[in-house]
Write a protein that holds these residues in place. Structure first.
Motif, short mmCIF file in Angstrom:
data_model
loop_
_atom_site.label_atom_id
_atom_site.label_comp_id
_atom_site.label_asym_id
_atom_site.label_seq_id
_atom_site.Cartn_x
_atom_site.Cartn_y
_atom_site.Cartn_z
N PHE A 240 0.84 -1.29 0.11
CA PHE A 240 -0.01 -0.18 -0.04
C PHE A 240 0.91 1.22 0.19
N LYS A 241 2.16 1.32 0.24
CA LYS A 241 2.91 2.29 0.52
C LYS A 241 3.56 2.85 -0.97
N SER A 242 3.41 1.78 -1.90
CA SER A 242 3.79 1.99 -3.31
C SER A 242 2.86 2.87 -4.00
N TRP A 243 1.64 3.20 -3.52
CA TRP A 243 0.65 4.12 -4.39
C TRP A 243 -0.39 4.70 -3.36
N THR A 244 -0.16 5.73 -3.17
CA THR A 244 -1.08 6.40 -2.08
C THR A 244 -2.26 7.22 -2.73
N PRO A 245 -3.44 6.82 -2.82
CA PRO A 245 -4.58 7.72 -3.23
C PRO A 245 -4.91 8.96 -2.61
N HIS A 246 -5.21 9.89 -3.42
CA HIS A 246 -5.85 11.00 -2.73
C HIS A 246 -7.39 10.74 -2.30
N VAL A 247 -8.23 9.90 -3.07
CA VAL A 247 -9.59 9.56 -2.85
C VAL A 247 -9.76 8.38 -2.99
N THR A 248 -10.58 7.73 -2.20
CA THR A 248 -10.73 6.33 -2.40
C THR A 248 -12.46 6.25 -2.39
N VAL A 249 -13.09 5.75 -3.47
CA VAL A 249 -14.43 5.49 -3.91
C VAL A 249 -14.75 4.14 -3.25
N ARG A 280 -8.13 3.75 6.23
CA ARG A 280 -7.64 4.61 6.63
C ARG A 280 -6.50 4.05 7.41
N ALA A 281 -6.05 3.00 7.95
CA ALA A 281 -5.02 2.53 8.44
C ALA A 281 -3.94 2.57 7.56
N ARG A 282 -4.10 2.01 6.16
CA ARG A 282 -3.23 2.19 5.23
C ARG A 282 -2.92 3.64 4.29
N HIS A 283 -4.16 4.31 4.42
CA HIS A 283 -3.94 5.68 4.01
C HIS A 283 -4.66 6.70 4.60
N PRO A 284 -3.80 6.99 5.74
CA PRO A 284 -4.40 8.00 7.12
C PRO A 284 -5.04 9.30 6.41
N ASN A 285 -4.63 9.82 5.39
CA ASN A 285 -4.83 11.16 4.59
C ASN A 285 -5.98 11.14 3.84
N VAL A 286 -6.25 9.70 3.46
CA VAL A 286 -7.41 9.80 2.29
C VAL A 286 -8.86 10.50 2.32
N GLN A 287 -9.42 10.94 1.36
CA GLN A 287 -10.61 11.37 1.42
C GLN A 287 -11.62 10.08 0.73
N ILE A 288 -12.61 9.77 1.60
CA ILE A 288 -13.34 8.56 1.20
C ILE A 288 -14.63 8.93 0.80
N VAL A 289 -15.22 8.65 -0.39
CA VAL A 289 -16.53 8.69 -0.66
C VAL A 289 -17.35 7.44 -0.99
N CYS A 290 -18.30 7.22 -0.19
CA CYS A 290 -19.24 6.01 -0.03
C CYS A 290 -20.34 6.29 -0.94
N VAL A 291 -20.49 5.33 -2.11
CA VAL A 291 -21.59 5.41 -2.90
C VAL A 291 -22.36 4.42 -3.08
N ALA A 292 -23.79 4.70 -3.00
CA ALA A 292 -24.59 3.70 -3.07
C ALA A 292 -25.72 4.11 -4.03
N SER A 293 -26.37 2.88 -4.54
CA SER A 293 -27.49 3.18 -5.57
C SER A 293 -28.83 3.32 -4.76
N ALA A 294 -29.80 3.34 -5.40
CA ALA A 294 -31.00 3.58 -4.85
C ALA A 294 -31.63 2.38 -4.09
N GLU A 312 -19.03 12.65 14.42
CA GLU A 312 -18.04 12.21 15.22
C GLU A 312 -16.63 13.21 14.96
N GLY A 313 -17.02 14.00 13.94
CA GLY A 313 -15.80 14.90 13.58
C GLY A 313 -14.85 14.43 12.51
N ASN A 314 -15.18 13.68 11.75
CA ASN A 314 -14.45 12.86 10.32
C ASN A 314 -14.86 13.96 9.42
N THR A 315 -14.04 14.73 8.95
CA THR A 315 -14.60 15.70 7.40
C THR A 315 -14.14 15.03 6.37
#
Length: 357
Positions: A240-249, A280-294, A312-315
Motif C-alpha cells: 500500500f505504500k507503493s501507491w497512495t490515493p488522494h480519494v478512495t471510492v 484509513r490505517a493504510r492511507h491515513p490522509n485519504v478522502q473517502i466517498v461512499c457510493v450507494a445505489s437507490a 464524530e468529527g470525520n471531515t
C-alpha cells in the motif's frame, strides 16, 4: 477504400492473430522495460513475467516501427486494445501465445499502444505479460505524458466493473462479453478529473454477504481479497505504500442485500465502518466517498453511517447516491448500461473534484 478503413482492417486482422512464436523480423522487449507503464496492481517480483488479474488494469507503451506484438498467457478475459487512435477488443486465452496487436503501420513513425483489462477473466485465472516484440532495429520510446498528479482508488462490486454495461438488454447469455470496467462510473470519473485510478473490485462480493448467500455472512467476502496484489493469489500482498490515493471510492451493498436474510442494520454498519478503518490505517490522509445505489435499505444505512462519522468529527468522508436506473438505461441483469454509467460518473466526478487539493 479510404486509409482509415484499410487501417481498421489491418487492426482487426492483427487482433485475431496468435502464434506460439514471435513474428518474423522482430526482436523482444522485456516486460520490465522502463518505458512500459503499468497502472493498477501488478505483481512484478519476476521482471520477466508480470502478473495481474484485477479489472481496470492498464499497460501503456510507445514503439517505433510498423508492428507490435505481446507474449502473454491470458486469463481468458477480454481487453480493450488502443493503437494510436484506433481501438479493438482482444481475448487472451489461458495458453501462452504471441498476439499481434499492430501491423502495417508507418515504419518511420512512433506509435502508442494501450492495453486495458475490461473485466474479470475465467475463474481463478491470472494473466501474465512475458514481453513484447517490435520490428528489428526498433525499440520503445518514452511515453508522451507523465503520470497524472491525482490518484483515485476504486473499490466495489459489479457496477464498479461495468457489468453488462455494453448490452442493450437486461437478459444476457454471456454477460462477460458486454462487461467493461473502462465504461463504468469509477474510471469515467477518474478520466474526467485527469486522475490515475487503481481498481480493486469483484463481481458477487460484498462486505458481509456475497451474491445470494444463504446466510447473513459469507466465508470469503471482499475484505479477504482487498490486501492482495492478485485477487486470485492468496499469497500475494499489495504494498500500500507503493501507491497512495488522494480519494478512495467505496461502492458496496448490492451483493450484501441481494436476497434475504439481510444483515442486521447495526451489524452491517459496524462491518462497513470496520472496512473503512482498514482503508484509513493504510492511507491515513485519504478522502473517502461512499457510493450507494437507490436500493433500500442499504442506501439509507450507508447514508446514516456517513452522517455518524461526520458527527464524530470525520471531515474526510462523503456520501453520494445515484438515482434508480430505469430499464431503458439498464444492461445485463439490470446493471447500469454505458449511458447510465457515464451519467453516474459525471456526477461522481463533481463530488470528488473539490476533494482533490
Amino acid at each position: 477504400m479510404t486509409r482509415s478503413i484499410i487501417y481498421a482492417i489491418l487492426l482487426l486482422c492483427a487482433a485475431s492473430a496468435a502464434s506460439p512464436a514471435p513474428p518474423p523480423g522482430t526482436e523482444p522487449v522485456s516486460a520490465s522495460d522502463p518505458h512500459i507503464r503499468y497502472t493498477g496492481r501488478f505483481d512484478t517480483r519476476d521482471p520477466s513475467n508480470v502478473r495481474f488479474d484485477w479489472p481496470g488494469n492498464m499497460i501503456e507503451l510507445r514503439f517505433g516501427g510498423s508492428s507490435c506484438a505481446v507474449m502473454v498467457r491470458g486469463d481468458g478475459g477480454r481487453y480493450d486494445i488502443y493503437v494510436n487512435d484506433s481501438q479493438f477488443v482482444a481475448r487472451f486465452d489461458t495458453v501462452e501465445a504471441v498476439h499481434q496487436l499492430a501491423a502495417g503501420l508507418a515504419a518511420s513513425s512512433t506509435h502508442s499502444l494501450r492495453i486495458s483489462k475490461r473485466f474479470e477473466g475465467l475463474k481463478d485465472q491470472i494473466a501474465e505479460i512475458k514481453g513484447f516484440y517490435v520490428d528489428a532495429g526498433q525499440s520503445l520510446h518514452p511515453l508522451a505524458h507523465d503520470r497524472p498528479a491525482y490518484r483515485i482508488e476504486l473499490i466495489g462490486g459489479s457496477s464498479m466493473l461495468g457489468f453488462g454495461a455494453e448490452a442493450n438488454t437486461v437478459y444476457c447469455a454471456n454477460p462477460a462479453i458486454y462487461s467493461n470496467a473502462n465504461t463504468a462510473f469509477g474510471l469515467t470519473a477518474a478520466r474526467a478529473l485527469g486522475a490515475e485510478a487503481h481498481m480493486a473490485a469483484m463481481t458477487g462480493k460484498g462486505l458481509m454477504r456475497n451474491w445470494k448467500s444463504p446466510f447473513i455472512t459469507a466465508p470469503h467476502p471482499f475484505g479477504h481479497h482487498y490486501t492482495r496484489t492478485l485477487k486470485n493469489d492468496s499469497t500475494s500482498r499489495w504494498n500500500f505504500k507503493s501507491w497512495t490515493p488522494h480519494v478512495t471510492v467505496v461502492n458496496f451493498g448490492t451483493n450484501d442485500f441481494s436476497t434475504r436474510p439481510y444483515p442486521p442494520k447495526e451489524t452491517y454498519i459496524a462491518q462497513y465502518r470496520n472496512f473503512l478503518d482498514h482503508i484509513r490505517a493504510r492511507h491515513p490522509n485519504v478522502q473517502i466517498v461512499c457510493v450507494a445505489s437507490a436500493r433500500e435499505p442499504v442506501r439509507t444505512y450507508i447514508e446514516e453511517l456517513v452522517k455518524r462519522e461526520q458527527e464524530e468529527g470525520n471531515t474526510a468522508i462523503h456520501f453520494y447516491s445515484y438515482k434508480q436506473i430505469p430499464k431503458r438505461l439498464s444492461g445485463c441483469d439490470w446493471h447500469p448500461n454505458a449511458e447510465a454509467q457515464a451519467k453516474i460518473g459525471a456526477e461522481l466526478a463533481e463530488v470528488i473534484r473539490p476533494l482533490l487539493k
